[in-house]
Design a protein around this motif. Structure first.
Motif, PDB file in Angstrom:
ATOM      1  N   VAL A  31      -3.323 -96.781  57.467  1.00 17.49           N
ATOM      2  CA  VAL A  31      -2.910 -98.149  57.167  1.00 17.49           C
ATOM      3  C   VAL A  31      -2.456 -98.884  58.429  1.00 17.49           C
ATOM      4  CG1 VAL A  31      -1.182 -99.494  55.926  1.00 17.49           C
ATOM      5  CG2 VAL A  31      -2.399 -97.675  54.760  1.00 17.49           C
ATOM      6  N   VAL A  32      -1.677 -98.210  59.269  1.00 15.63           N
ATOM      7  CA  VAL A  32      -1.212 -98.876  60.487  1.00 15.63           C
ATOM      8  C   VAL A  32      -2.401 -99.254  61.366  1.00 15.63           C
ATOM      9  CG1 VAL A  32       0.077 -98.517  62.634  1.00 15.63           C
ATOM     10  CG2 VAL A  32       1.092 -97.852  60.455  1.00 15.63           C
ATOM     11  N   ALA A  33      -3.396 -98.373  61.451  1.00 17.70           N
ATOM     12  CA  ALA A  33      -4.584 -98.684  62.263  1.00 17.70           C
ATOM     13  C   ALA A  33      -5.296 -99.916  61.719  1.00 17.70           C
ATOM     14  CB  ALA A  33      -5.531 -97.487  62.273  1.00 17.70           C
ATOM     15  N   GLU A  34      -5.449 -99.986  60.405  1.00 17.25           N
ATOM     16  CA  GLU A  34      -6.135-101.141  59.797  1.00 17.25           C
ATOM     17  C   GLU A  34      -5.342-102.428  59.998  1.00 17.25           C
ATOM     18  OE1 GLU A  34      -8.998-101.753  58.305  1.00 17.25           O
ATOM     19  OE2 GLU A  34      -9.804 -99.720  58.276  1.00 17.25           O
ATOM     20  N   LEU A  35      -4.033-102.350  59.780  1.00 20.93           N
ATOM     21  CA  LEU A  35      -3.215-103.568  59.867  1.00 20.93           C
ATOM     22  C   LEU A  35      -3.140-104.071  61.309  1.00 20.93           C
ATOM     23  CD1 LEU A  35      -0.237-102.856  57.419  1.00 20.93           C
ATOM     24  CD2 LEU A  35      -2.310-104.181  57.001  1.00 20.93           C
ATOM     25  N   SER A  36      -3.182-103.126  62.267  1.00 17.80           N
ATOM     26  CA  SER A  36      -3.084-103.536  63.669  1.00 17.80           C
ATOM     27  C   SER A  36      -4.292-104.346  64.107  1.00 17.80           C
ATOM     28  CB  SER A  36      -2.945-102.303  64.566  1.00 17.80           C
ATOM     29  OG  SER A  36      -1.870-101.520  64.121  1.00 17.80           O
ATOM     30  N   LYS A  37      -5.421-104.163  63.401  1.00 16.54           N
ATOM     31  CA  LYS A  37      -6.637-104.891  63.770  1.00 16.54           C
ATOM     32  C   LYS A  37      -6.594-106.351  63.337  1.00 16.54           C
ATOM     33  CE  LYS A  37      -9.606-101.283  62.283  1.00 16.54           C
ATOM     34  NZ  LYS A  37     -10.709-101.071  61.385  1.00 16.54           N
ATOM     35  N   LEU A  38      -5.654-106.683  62.431  1.00 14.51           N
ATOM     36  CA  LEU A  38      -5.703-108.000  61.792  1.00 14.51           C
ATOM     37  C   LEU A  38      -5.003-109.071  62.624  1.00 14.51           C
ATOM     38  CD1 LEU A  38      -4.812-106.813  58.192  1.00 14.51           C
ATOM     39  CD2 LEU A  38      -7.076-107.431  59.040  1.00 14.51           C
ATOM     40  N   GLN A  39      -5.404-110.305  62.357  1.00 14.74           N
ATOM     41  CA  GLN A  39      -4.801-111.484  62.972  1.00 14.74           C
ATOM     42  C   GLN A  39      -3.489-111.800  62.265  1.00 14.74           C
ATOM     43  OE1 GLN A  39      -5.239-114.439  64.799  1.00 14.74           O
ATOM     44  NE2 GLN A  39      -6.624-113.450  66.229  1.00 14.74           N
ATOM     45  N   LEU A  40      -2.390-111.215  62.751  1.00 15.61           N
ATOM     46  CA  LEU A  40      -1.115-111.406  62.066  1.00 15.61           C
ATOM     47  C   LEU A  40      -0.027-111.667  63.093  1.00 15.61           C
ATOM     48  CD1 LEU A  40      -1.274-108.325  59.678  1.00 15.61           C
ATOM     49  CD2 LEU A  40      -1.420-110.708  58.949  1.00 15.61           C
ATOM     50  N   SER A  41       1.043-112.331  62.664  1.00 21.81           N
ATOM     51  CA  SER A  41       2.171-112.464  63.583  1.00 21.81           C
ATOM     52  C   SER A  41       3.007-111.184  63.539  1.00 21.81           C
ATOM     53  CB  SER A  41       3.011-113.677  63.217  1.00 21.81           C
ATOM     54  OG  SER A  41       3.655-113.454  61.989  1.00 21.81           O
ATOM     55  N   GLY A  42       2.713-110.334  62.595  1.00 20.09           N
ATOM     56  CA  GLY A  42       3.388-109.047  62.482  1.00 20.09           C
ATOM     57  C   GLY A  42       3.202-108.504  61.082  1.00 20.09           C
ATOM     58  N   PHE A  43       3.591-107.262  60.876  1.00 22.23           N
ATOM     59  CA  PHE A  43       3.523-106.719  59.514  1.00 22.23           C
ATOM     60  C   PHE A  43       4.641-105.721  59.284  1.00 22.23           C
ATOM     61  CE2 PHE A  43       0.849-103.756  61.927  1.00 22.23           C
ATOM     62  CZ  PHE A  43       1.317-102.528  61.502  1.00 22.23           C
ATOM     63  N   GLU A  44       4.930-105.473  58.027  1.00 22.21           N
ATOM     64  CA  GLU A  44       5.884-104.428  57.657  1.00 22.21           C
ATOM     65  C   GLU A  44       5.279-103.678  56.484  1.00 22.21           C
ATOM     66  OE1 GLU A  44       9.511-106.138  56.096  1.00 22.21           O
ATOM     67  OE2 GLU A  44       8.453-107.154  54.494  1.00 22.21           O
ATOM     68  N   ILE A  45       5.615-102.400  56.376  1.00 26.10           N
ATOM     69  CA  ILE A  45       5.185-101.610  55.229  1.00 26.10           C
ATOM     70  C   ILE A  45       6.448-101.260  54.459  1.00 26.10           C
ATOM     71  CG2 ILE A  45       3.927 -99.564  54.468  1.00 26.10           C
ATOM     72  CD1 ILE A  45       2.526 -99.527  57.167  1.00 26.10           C
ATOM     73  N   VAL A  46       6.597-101.886  53.299  1.00 26.68           N
ATOM     74  CA  VAL A  46       7.787-101.644  52.479  1.00 26.68           C
ATOM     75  C   VAL A  46       7.478-100.500  51.523  1.00 26.68           C
ATOM     76  CG1 VAL A  46       9.445-102.653  50.887  1.00 26.68           C
ATOM     77  CG2 VAL A  46       8.349-104.092  52.623  1.00 26.68           C
ATOM     78  N   CYS A  47       8.060 -99.330  51.802  1.00 28.29           N
ATOM     79  CA  CYS A  47       7.785 -98.153  50.977  1.00 28.29           C
ATOM     80  C   CYS A  47       8.913 -97.995  49.968  1.00 28.29           C
ATOM     81  CB  CYS A  47       7.745 -96.907  51.848  1.00 28.29           C
ATOM     82  SG  CYS A  47       6.610 -97.067  53.229  1.00 28.29           S
ATOM     83  N   VAL A  48       8.562 -98.000  48.692  1.00 29.33           N
ATOM     84  CA  VAL A  48       9.584 -97.812  47.669  1.00 29.33           C
ATOM     85  C   VAL A  48       9.478 -96.385  47.145  1.00 29.33           C
ATOM     86  CG1 VAL A  48      10.500 -98.640  45.483  1.00 29.33           C
ATOM     87  CG2 VAL A  48       9.334-100.234  47.023  1.00 29.33           C
TER      88      VAL A  48
END
Ligand code: UDP
Ligand code: MG
Length: 322
Positions: A31-48
């Motif tokens: 998931v981190v690899a996929e999200l890093s490829k995206l055009q984003l100002s940043g991301f978080e993974i909220v694990c419940v």
């Protein structure tokens, strides 16, 4: 779509975990690899962590200690996927939020396309499973029966083959968080709030590791939850069924009266009476059962207990802040 969003969004991936220790080691790298490829100002993974009884929590906490973009919300016990998802959506801080399964059945590669539609001005991007061959035949059949029944009985239509995997904007997430009900059938709530929506197609993958958490009985109760949350038709049909039966009884009485007047009394076997008694008894009990389903829900809802309890939050400040 007039207003086009120019700002690159911050994305929150909201992931419920219940006894998913086997999948965590594959989950974060993928998931981190996929999200890093995206055009984003940043991301978080909220694990419940939804009250897992295996090593899910320590594994999540370890991942969070290595990467500040991973946050862990630990619930005090197993509250069920719907509650866990509600918790995650409430905790998430992103401009766009995506509920996501821990087992990687929802391919993260679809997220890029979701973001494109968000940039075009959509608030909700639904992901529809076109190929569910990774689910069992029975699950596909019962799921499609559920959608059929639900959408006929309820004013809020749930799009078929759309799970919780979707992109929603901050506005939509706030609207859902503001809904006061305790018993949360998320698919229905998502549909209920509305907003500008577009649907894209994807292929559902098999589970990356571990076992499904939904047995047949759990799914049946989940279906009942959906129906009773969004429709009162099951309550109201008894009026009509009762009316029909009463009408039938009157006609039968008239028929018997006329027949007795013409042909005199004849006493046939009582089997037919027994059948009628059992049949009516059964129908009445079903009616009472349906009432019970609703009253039980009113009772639980009236207690106004919280949807979930957070035991602890684990997160690290980003390195730049420390
Ligand atoms: N899940 C949860 N609490 C539960 C049951 C499931 O948080 O009580 C999570 C589970 O860990 C997974 C997601 O919900 O991330 C979907 O569960 P699963 O893959 O077992 O469902 P399926 O895909 O078989 O419908
Ligand atoms: Mg799954």
């Amino acid at each position: 779509m007039s207003e086009v969003i120019t700002k690159t969004p911050f994305l929150s991936l909201v992931v419920p975990f219940y006894n998913e220790e086997e999948v965590i080691d594959i989950f974060f790298p993928t998931v981190v690899a996929e999200l890093s490829k995206l055009q984003l100002s940043g991301f978080e993974i909220v694990c419940v962590n939804d009250g897992s009884r295996d090593d899910t929590l320590p594994k999540l906490v370890f991942a969070a200690s290595k990467d500040h973009r991973i946050r862990v919300v630990d619930l005090s016990r197993n509250f069920g996927k719907e509650a866990a998802l509600s918790a995650g959506l409430k905790e998430a801080r992103g401009d766009v939020l995506i509920p996501f399964d821990a087992d990687l059945q929802d391919p993260p590669s679809v997220i890029a396309e979701m973001l494109r539609h968000f940039a075009e001005g959509y608030d909700v991007v639904l992901a529809r499973r076109v190929d569910r061959s990774s689910d069992s035949f029975l699950k596909r059949k019962t799921a499609s029966m559920f959608y059929w029944v639900h959408n006929r009985l309820s004013d809020v239509k749930i799009p078929e083959n759309v799970g919780d995997f979707r992109l929603i904007s901050r506005e939509v997430a706030d609207a859902i968080a503001a809904l006061p009900e305790n018993r949360r059938f998320m698919k229905g709530l998502f549909a209920w709030v509305g907003y500008r929506t577009i649907t894209i197609d994807y292929t559902r993958e098999p589970r990356a590791a571990g076992q499904t958490k939904f047995s047949g009985w759990k799914l049946w109760n989940f279906a009942l939850e959906g129906l009773t949350s969004f429709s009162t038709v099951p309550l109201r049909i008894w009026t009509y069924l009762g009316g029909l039966l009463a009408l039938f009884a009157i006609l039968w009485a008239v028929m018997l009266l006329v027949r007795t007047l013409i042909f005199g009394i004849d006493v046939p076997g009582y089997a037919s009476i027994a059948v009628a008694v059992f049949m009516l008894g059964g129908v009445q009990l079903i009616g009472i059962g349906v009432l019970g389903e609703y009253i039980g829900r009113i009772y639980m809802e009236s207690k106004d207990r919280p949807v979930y309890i957070v035991r602890k939050r684990y997160e690290n400040a980003p390195p730049s802040l420390s």
